[in-house]
Design an enzyme around this catalytic site. Structure first.
Site, short mmCIF file in Angstrom:
data_model
loop_
_atom_site.label_atom_id
_atom_site.label_comp_id
_atom_site.label_asym_id
_atom_site.label_seq_id
_atom_site.Cartn_x
_atom_site.Cartn_y
_atom_site.Cartn_z
N CYS A 4 -39.02 24.92 21.21
CA CYS A 4 -37.66 24.98 20.67
C CYS A 4 -37.67 25.64 19.30
CB CYS A 4 -37.05 23.59 20.57
SG CYS A 4 -35.40 23.58 19.85
N CYS A 15 -34.66 16.13 18.71
CA CYS A 15 -35.83 15.87 19.58
C CYS A 15 -37.06 15.66 18.70
CB CYS A 15 -36.03 17.02 20.55
SG CYS A 15 -34.67 17.26 21.70
N PHE A 238 -20.59 -3.95 34.42
CA PHE A 238 -20.68 -2.73 33.60
C PHE A 238 -21.01 -1.55 34.52
CE2 PHE A 238 -22.22 -6.39 31.19
CZ PHE A 238 -21.39 -6.40 30.08
N ASN A 304 -25.70 -3.35 33.86
CA ASN A 304 -26.07 -2.13 33.15
C ASN A 304 -25.24 -2.06 31.87
OD1 ASN A 304 -27.11 0.42 32.57
ND2 ASN A 304 -25.55 1.47 33.76
N CYS A 331 -30.65 0.68 28.48
CA CYS A 331 -31.01 1.85 27.67
C CYS A 331 -31.54 1.42 26.30
CB CYS A 331 -29.80 2.78 27.49
SG CYS A 331 -28.40 2.00 26.65
#
Length: 372
Positions: A4, A15, A238, A304, A331
């Protein structure tokens, strides 16, 4: 040197792990997950589900910044991100064309310091299954709505993949991505996607996973785990646009999906209608509200939640419900570990990491809890 140029030039730091070898990224994430979940003594640790390293992301969020050359889509006047390698070549090409088109129209990016200009963000989402795209212009006011609308035929001629185009009005001088008002410029109001052959729909404000390949693996794995005990009653809390519930659908299984975002529920209902599943029901409710009115005890519950996790109140309610199994997709493994403290009476059977966010410290994890 990474692949990148933005990162190597120190223009973009999103990132942060891009210069790590991918095996090292996976090891760091796995070590972090082990540290959090080892105290709960999982019976089985499965190998991480891996991701492509480039072109895996299906959504671009571009800040629209003014410059002497015209609007810049990216992070700032100096940093355009229209060639970000996380997007495939079709998205990069579309972003190039959109930026050029906006400059030709003389559209001004929003100047945060001066509080002038109309265009705040450009949001582009691509369907992996058919290549269609949804484009959203986030605007300060209605000032340039007519100008954009009048020139859309030209833009769609340049980018035939554009199937949904909207303007979102966000008048507040704060770093808020979108406002309440959505103006549709196209007859189509949602983008169609397919994961594992299951129809899913993306509307402007509904949450959708940004890494389709890994999301397919996640939904497929949850479906396989769910089918092992052949549950007759399943709750999906969710549920978003219904990814887990739809993948777990079966003729002899009653499923209820619960999600507070009404746009997501509309998408889930449309998917269920396409599948002709009458025993699959979706309701726009807060999970806590549903907990007070829920009926027959489920055999399996899928949760979730957002990054903050379930919270103590819902965890205690789930413990009282006493479902035989819980599949928890998270997550944020830190909030997952905290929730496990409150989910008493359950054993952590298996864990699998899904690398939804390569080149960052973030990841998705799916765990199975079995009632003791």
């Amino acid at each position: 040197m990474s692949f990148c140029s933005y990162f190597d030039a120190q223009f973009c730091h999103s990132c942060g792990w891009i210069d790590y070898h991918y095996s090292e990224q996976l090891k760091l994430k796995s070590d972090h997950l082990h540290t959090l979940l080892n105290p709960y003594q999982p019976e089985v640790w499965l190998k991480p589900a891996t991701s492509a390293l480039k072109g895996f992301r299906n959504k671009a969020k571009m800040v629209a910044t003014p410059s002497l050359d015209g609007v810049v889509l990216g992070l700032s006047e100096e940093v355009s991100l229209i060639e970000c390698p996380l997007y495939d070549t079709s998205m990069q090409k579309a972003l190039h064309t959109i930026q050029e088109w906006l400059r030709e129209l003389g559209v001004k990016g929003y100047d945060i310091r001066l509080r002038k200009g109309e265009l705040k963000y450009v949001l582009l989402t691509r369907s992996k299954s058919n290549g269609g795209m949804m484009l959203r212009f986030v605007l300060r006011s209605h000032g340039i709505v007519a100008r954009l609308q009048n020139a859309l035929d030209d833009l769609r001629g340049r980018i035939p993949e554009l199937s949904v185009i909207t303007a979102n009005i966000q008048p507040i001088h704060m770093a808020i991505l979108e406002g309440d008002e959505e103006i549709f410029f196209t007859e189509a109001r949602r983008l169609e996607e397919r994961f594992n052959g299951i129809p899913l729909f993306i509307r402007p404000k509904s949450f959708f996973q940004t890494n389709p390949d890994v999301a397919e693996k996640l939904y497929r794995t949850a479906s396989e785990w769910a089918d092992e005990s052949k549950p007759k009653i399943l709750w999906d809390l969710f549920c978003g646009v219904g990814g887990f519930a739809l993948h777990c659908a079966a003729a002899d299984r009653s499923i209820v999906g619960i999600e507070i975002e009404s746009e997501a529920i509309e998408c889930a209902r449309e998917s269920a209608a396409q599948l002709e599943m009458s025993n699959l029901r979706f309701e726009s409710l807060d999970a806590a509200t549903f907990s007070a009115t829920a009926g027959e005890k489920p055999d399996l519950i899928i949760v979730n939640p957002p990054r903050r996790g379930l919270g103590e109140q819902i965890c205690k309610w789930l413990t009282r419900v006493g479902s035989e199994r819980i599949l928890y997709s998270s997550c944020n493994a830190t909030s997952l570990a905290k929730d496990l403290e409150s989910l008493s009476g359950y054993t952590l059977k298996r864990v699998q990491l899904f690398d939804m966010f390569p080149h960052t410290a973030h990841y998705e994890v799916l765990v199975e809890l079995v009632r003791e």
